[in-house]
Design an enzyme around this catalytic site. Structure first.
Site, PDB file in Angstrom:
ATOM      1  N   GLU A  12       0.820  -1.206   0.000  1.00  0.00           N
ATOM      2  CA  GLU A  12       0.000   0.000   0.000  1.00  0.00           C
ATOM      3  C   GLU A  12       0.863   1.268   0.000  1.00  0.00           C
ATOM      4  OE1 GLU A  12      -3.078   0.029  -0.522  1.00  0.00           O
ATOM      5  OE2 GLU A  12      -3.573  -2.074  -0.195  1.00  0.00           O
ATOM      6  N   CYS A  24      -7.942  -2.158   8.026  1.00  0.00           N
ATOM      7  CA  CYS A  24      -6.613  -2.173   7.396  1.00  0.00           C
ATOM      8  C   CYS A  24      -6.125  -0.752   7.153  1.00  0.00           C
ATOM      9  CB  CYS A  24      -6.664  -2.929   6.060  1.00  0.00           C
ATOM     10  SG  CYS A  24      -6.884  -4.715   6.258  1.00  0.00           S
ATOM     11  N   HIS A  35      -1.175  -5.793   1.798  1.00  0.00           N
ATOM     12  CA  HIS A  35      -2.392  -6.595   1.682  1.00  0.00           C
ATOM     13  C   HIS A  35      -2.059  -7.924   1.006  1.00  0.00           C
ATOM     14  CE1 HIS A  35      -5.636  -3.433   2.490  1.00  0.00           C
ATOM     15  NE2 HIS A  35      -6.027  -4.497   3.128  1.00  0.00           N
TER      16      HIS A  35
END
EC number: 3.4.19.3
Lengths: 205, 205, 205, 205
Positions: free
Chosen positions: D78, D141, D165
């Site tokens: 991310e 998350c 992820h």
């Protein structure tokens, strides 16, 4: 030329079925094609019987059944129906066959006898996405396509037959998971008309 | 209420861009909303400058930029723009930034200041699939959304701004891989209008 | 019990084919199942001939051909092969048939004669995603499955036959579009073993 | 170099969370990287507090949180966390925030401070599909990634932080819709190790 075109009633919790909604939008005449529209039940076995009633009543040159395929993004002209009924959800009469033949004495499969390539081409030439599909699944869609082609093979050899799968209508997409493809009913209906034109055109040649 | 709505010119080898095609179909007035339409270049940096020209010329109450998102099936109202430009294909001026800031002195991100929830709700209430999106990517779409919100933050605090992503138009689906979702331009355009109504309605309350 | 299991050589620009790579990882004996492995060419017609050579040489009780299906995420045990060859890319000998029969005098389709339901169940019971597939496509995979079932129907009625499609191997996913599903070769190979166990188990009952 | 790596407990009806399962498979030392593993609750707010406890206890050079992204097929490193919490399902404490800030006084977003490009490259160089992701969603998350980067910004500026992820584990795919991508836990764990190596390597340069 007379074409009988059928659409299923809603099933699986949907309040409309884009197949019959799009069929209803078709004109009664398109050039020299006479279009006869019929709604058929989403019921294994019954659907085929109603189609035969339509054949006897209207004596069409071709029969095209239309059904909803919720996971598709384009118009799918089916190439083949198989002699197998398997349902992950009950049909509208509560039947849920598993590993059952559509017709005890039928062939393993029948190919559509309508010109699928020409149909796909004419739809795409008019700006609507379409493709040949090589599986109509194992639910009532495949079952009625099989029944139609079985009937043609055994009793009505001069009739041409086949099946077209269409996406969800736009409205149906609301509330479905993000990413679910849809198509306007008016667009689906136009695509069906282009498909019929190809069937009629092939017939002339 | 005056809303400036922009659409990109075609890019990435496409001959049309559904964003501006749908924008063009909007009326000039809808109720008491005056709609000003503008095509903007698919060029990093330039797009934002053209948007500012439009702001200065038209003095709108809100600015909404519209772009194509080829892999989406519904209308995506963007929630956030990030200060990052990364391009997997060149823009229409040949720029292909990688890991570059959109604005050297800008915040890491800006949230849209248009009412995204109300917009999505109004589009869906009219039968068109829509959802909030939490990434506008890193191409010119995100870049112009960021530029717009940066301009609003620094210079035009009374203007509301945001971005809407739209699927491929139906015609664009021909020739694309089977499974590519599309939407009619007229449907996209209606969805934009419902989005504008929500912006104007929120403003009244 | 002796099972002949085949995997295709690489095609379509890939440097490996997960089908044969996974087949190679199988043991030569598993319980009382003797496993004979064979690589076959990704060439229409030739593939079936090589399979028949294997049948004559090894006299197996069952034959299972394995191929790559790049767009699948799970193990797909095929239910039916159709008498149609259509190729969107050339095979490894440069053939690109379009609307051609696999066997001039063959049936429209043949169902697999291996226990597809028991195979899928045994794979899933061991924690690997699997499903029955109702189309093997129209490329060499369908073609060799058809050839195998045609041979069994005409010449080797005591042999059971079928086809399994497997996803891309993990390494193949690098460089493919984001979203492309993959599976470890060792996992694919285990799934094939569980499939063979189900074939052998069914045979005992 | 010491890296704290966290994985979430199961949520959303799953009995395992591939994130923590893969974290657990990591060694305690890899070259000169000391790896400290920690399970954190899938609860808005709490997750970040537990991460801070880990920071205070272990004094790491970098912190990487790992979470499950059920609809992805590859490892997603991310790039950005946004100051927004929206939950379509309740977290493990029953919270279901909608349109709420993660931190009242936080920035709109924070970029990861770990070397996302080098991490993706090292994972792919070892044959495992990976990509940069530009949205961590709006669930726990994103929330814990935001909390981590907020803490680093305000209190622990020498620590590097980010989020990865991972797809469903292979076993989780059984029973999910056909087409759901999965990855072996051992493969996910290797990918995490390659990611850590890139973090440590960058640090040396």
């Amino acid at each position: 030329m007379k074409i009988l075109i059928t659409g299923f009633e809603p099933f699986g919790g949907e309040s409309v079925n884009p197949a019959y909604e799009a069929v209803k939008l078709l004109p009664d005449m398109a050039g020299d094609i006479q279009i006869v529209k019929m709604e058929i039940p989403t019921v294994f076995g019954e659907a085929g019987k109603v189609v035969e009633t339509g054949i006897l009543q209207h004596q069409p040159d071709a029969v095209i059944c239309v059904g909803q395929a919720g996971r598709r993004a384009d118009i799918g002209v089916e190439r083949v129906a198989i002699n197998l009924a398997e349902a992950s959800i009950p049909d509208n009469a509560g039947n849920q066959p598993m590993d059952v033949k559509v017709q005890e004495d039928g062939d393993t499969a029948y190919f559509a006898t309508i010109p699928v390539k020409a149909m796909v081409k004419n739809i795409k030439d008019h700006g609507i996405p379409a493709s040949i599909s090589y599986t109509a699944g194992t639910y009532v869609c495949n079952s009625v396509m099989y029944d139609l082609l079985y009937l043609i093979d055994r009793k009505y050899p001069s009739i041409r037959g086949g099946f077209i799968h269409v996406p969800y209508a736009t409205e149906q997409g609301v509330g479905k998971p993000v990413g679910t493809a849809t198509m306007e009913l008016s667009t689906i209906s136009k695509a069906l008309l282009y498909a019929l034109e190809a069937v009629a055109g092939e017939d002339k040649n």
